[in-house]
Design an enzyme around this catalytic site. Structure first.
Site, short mmCIF file in Angstrom:
data_model
loop_
_atom_site.label_atom_id
_atom_site.label_comp_id
_atom_site.label_asym_id
_atom_site.label_seq_id
_atom_site.Cartn_x
_atom_site.Cartn_y
_atom_site.Cartn_z
CE LYS A 22 -3.68 -2.46 -0.09
NZ LYS A 22 -3.02 -3.75 -0.30
CG HIS A 41 -12.72 -2.31 6.72
ND1 HIS A 41 -12.84 -0.99 6.31
CD2 HIS A 41 -12.32 -2.24 8.02
CE1 HIS A 41 -12.51 -0.19 7.30
NE2 HIS A 41 -12.19 -0.91 8.35
NE ARG A 84 -8.37 -10.31 -4.93
CZ ARG A 84 -9.54 -9.79 -4.60
NH1 ARG A 84 -10.56 -9.89 -5.43
NH2 ARG A 84 -9.71 -9.16 -3.44
#
Length: 511
Positions: free
Chosen positions: A116, A235, A295
Site C-alpha cells: 500500500k 470492511h 485479480r
C-alpha cells in the site's frame, strides 16, 4: 487459445471459471483438499488433482503442489480465481518460470499494488488523487501520534501489505493510538507476514466506489464503469451494485480515466479493479485512491450484467495474447444490477460463523436472476475456508426494480442446515436510506439486524416445503387408489399442515 487450464481455487469461483472455459472449448483441471474431496468444483472439472490436507496452507496455498498438479495434468495456464494465491507475486513468477501462462497481471504489477505504501507513491506520481496521509511506514505508536498531528484526527492505521479489511484500526484521539497500533500490527503480521503500518486521514462518511479496468498486451485499455460496494461490515462487502447511485456519466468518465492512469503506471495487463473512497464535500463529489485489486473481484457479475460482457472470457483472451476489441464509447451501463453475498454467518448473533451440513437448498429463479455458487445438499460447511457460500445477482431495467427483484429472490432462497447473512441483506434492502441511495459505509452498523428476523424468508421456505409435500402426497395417494377421492379425504391433513406453517412463520426455526 489454451487447450487446458488449471484453476488454483475452489467453490463458486472455480466453477465460474470452468463454465466460461467450457464454452470456449477449454478443458479445466481442478485442485482440491481432503475436505473438498466431494466438492462440486471437483466433480464438474475435466480432471481433478487432490492436494491433500484440510487447511489452506496444506492445499490451496501450497505453491509446489499446485504447480506439480499443473505439470502432471498437462495444463498450459493457471487461473488463480480470487483469494489464496491470486495476488501472490512470487507464485505468479513461479508459474511463468515453469513455462506456464499466468492468467493475471505481471508479477511486478501485483507487487507494486500489493504494497500500500509503494502504491500510494506510484499513484501520486501518476496524478491519481490519494487520501491525505503518509507514504512511509511508522515505526511505533509514538511516531504514529506525531504523524497524526499533521494529518488530523481521526486517522486510519493500515497495514502496508493489507487487504480484505485486515490490519486496519481507526484512531480518534492520541490516547487510543498505542492499543490500536499493537492490535493492527499484530493482525497484519499474522495475516500477511508483514506488520508495517502507515497512516491516512479517516473519511467518516465515505462510499466505496470501484472501477473495473481491462488491459491487453497490445497497449489497449478500457474501463467498464463503476461498482458501488458501500454496504460493508468491518470492511467486508455484503451488497454490491452497478452502476452507483451517486455517479453520473461525467463523473464515471473522470473516475475511469484516473483508474486507467493507475493501471498504466504499473504496466497492468488483464482484469483489475481500482478502488476509491468517495465523499461529498460542500455539495461536490471527491474521490481518493484506496487500492488496486490485481485479480478478478468477487462482485464482477454486476459489471458483466450491466455492460454485457464476460470478464473471465476477457481474462483468458488477454492471457492468450488477443486484443481486447472494445471501444470505450460503447461501454455505457444498461439497466441496474445488485449482488448479495450469502455467507455462512448468523447476523442475529453478531455475524458469528455458522457451520453444519446443508440439509435443504432452494435457489431463487425467474427473469433477471443469476446464482454463482458451489453449494449442494449434503455439503459440509466448516471453518477452514471463507464463509461466503454463494452470490445472488439480479438485473432489472432500473435500480428500484432491481431492489424489488432482489428482495423477492432472497425471500425465495432457502439454505437449510446453516444460518446465512441473507436476513441482514434484506434489512438493508428495506432501509429507506438504501432505497433512496443516500448511505455510507456505516449503514449496516446502524440497522437493527436482530429486529429483522427474516420471518419472510422463513415463511417462504416453509410454504415451498409444504407445497412440495402436499404435491408428493397427492401423487402418492392418486397412484395408490387410482382416483382423487383419497386426496379429498385428506383435507384434515392439509389443514393441519397449514396450521403448522402459520405457527412456524410466527417464530419457528429456520428450515
Amino acid at each position: 487459445m489454451f487447450r487446458r487450464i488449471l484453476i488454483a481455487n475452489r467453490g463458486e469461483i472455480a466453477i465460474r471459471v470452468m463454465r466460461t472455459a467450457r464454452e470456449m472449448g477449454i478443458e479445466s483441471v481442478a485442485v482440491y483438499s481432503d475436505f473438498d474431496r466431494t466438492a462440486l468444483h471437483t466433480r464438474l472439472a475435466d480432471d481433478a488433482v487432490c492436494l491433500g490436507g484440510s487447511l489452506p496452507s496444506e492445499s490451496y496455498l501450497d505453491m509446489d503442489k499446485v504447480l506439480d498438479a499443473a505439470k502432471r495434468t498437462g495444463a498450459e495456464a493457471i487461473h488463480p480465481g480470487y483469494g489464496f494465491l491470486a495476488e501472490n507475486a512470487e507464485f505468479a513468477r513461479r508459474v511463468v518460470a515453469a513455462g506456464l501462462t499466468w492468467i493475471g497481471p505481471p508479477p511486478s504489477a501485483i507487487e507494486s499494488m500489493g504494497d500500500k505504501i509503494t502504491s500510494r507513491r506510484l499513484m501520486e506520481e501518476a496524478g491519481v488523487p490519494c487520501v491525505p496521509g503518509l507514504n512511509d511506514p511508522v515505526d511505533d505508536a509514538e511516531a504514529a501520534v506525531t504523524a497524526a498531528k499533521g494529518i488530523g484526527y481521526p486517522v486510519a492505521l493500515k497495514a502496508s501489505a493489507g487487504g480484505g479489511g485486515k490490519g486496519i484500526r481507526i484512531v480518534h484521539e492520541p490516547s487510543e493510538m498505542k492499543s490500536a497500533f499493537r492490535t493492527a500490527s499484530g493482525e497484519a503480521q499474522a495475516a500477511f507476514g508483514d506488520g508495517r503500518l502507515y497512516l491516512e486521514r479517516y473519511l467518516e462518511t465515505p462510499r466505496h466506489v470501484e472501477i473495473q479496468v481491462l488491459f491487453d498486451t497490445h497497449g489497449n485499455g478500457v474501463h467498464l464503469g463503476e461498482r458501488d460496494c458501500t454496504v460493508q461490515r468491518r470492511h467486508q462487502k455484503l451488497i454490491e451494485e452497478a452502476p452507483s447511485p451517486v455517479v453520473d456519466a461525467e463523473l464515471r468518465a473522470r473516475m475511469g480515466e484516473v483508474a486507467l492512469a493507475a493501471g498504466r503506471a504499473v504496466g497492468y495487463v488483464g482484469a483489475g479493479t481500482v478502488e476509491f473512497l468517495w465523499e461529498e464535500r460542500d455539495g461536490k463529489p471527491e474521490f481518493f485512491f484506496l487500492e488496486m485489486n490485481t485479480r478478478l473481484q468477487v462482485e464482477h457479475p454486476v459489471t458483466e450484467l450491466v455492460i454485457g460482457c464476460d470478464l473471465v472470457r476477457d481474462q483468458l483472451r488477454v492471457a492468450a495474447g488477443e486484443e481486447l476489441g472494445y471501444r470505450q464509447d460503447r461501454l455505457a451501463p444498461r439497466g441496474h444490477a445488485i449482488e448479495v453475498r450469502i455467507n455462512a454467518e448468523d447476523p442475529s448473533n453478531g455475524f458469528v460463523p455458522s457451520t453444519g451440513t446443508i440439509r435443504n437448498l432452494r435457489w431463487p429463479g425467474g427473469p433477471g436472476v443469476r446464482i454463482d455458487s458451489g453449494l449442494y445438499r449434503g455439503m459440509e460447511v466448516g471453518l477452514n475456508y471463507d464463509p461466503m457460500l454463494a452470490k445472488v445477482i439480479v438485473w432489472a431495467s432500473s435500480r428500484d426494480a432491481a431492489i424489488v427483484r432482489m428482495r423477492r429472490a432472497l425471500q425465495e432462497l432457502n439454505v437449510g442446515g446453516v444460518r446465512t447473512s441473507a436476513p441482514a441483506a434484506l434489512a438493508v434492502l428495506d432501509d429507506p436510506r438504501f432505497q433512496e441511495g443516500r448511505f455510507d459505509t456505516h449503514i449496516l452498523e446502524s440497522i437493527d439486524i436482530k429486529g429483522h428476523s427474516g420471518a419472510e424468508v422463513q415463511a417462504a421456505a416453509i410454504a415451498a416445503a409444504l407445497h412440495r409435500w402436499t404435491n408428493a402426497r397427492r401423487r402418492s395417494l392418486v397412484g395408490r387408489e387410482g382416483d382423487r377421492t383419497a386426496w379429498t379425504r385428506r383435507g384434515r391433513d392439509r389443514a393441519d399442515a397449514w396450521a403448522a406453517h402459520r405457527s412456524a412463520a410466527q417464530g419457528g426455526p429456520l428450515a
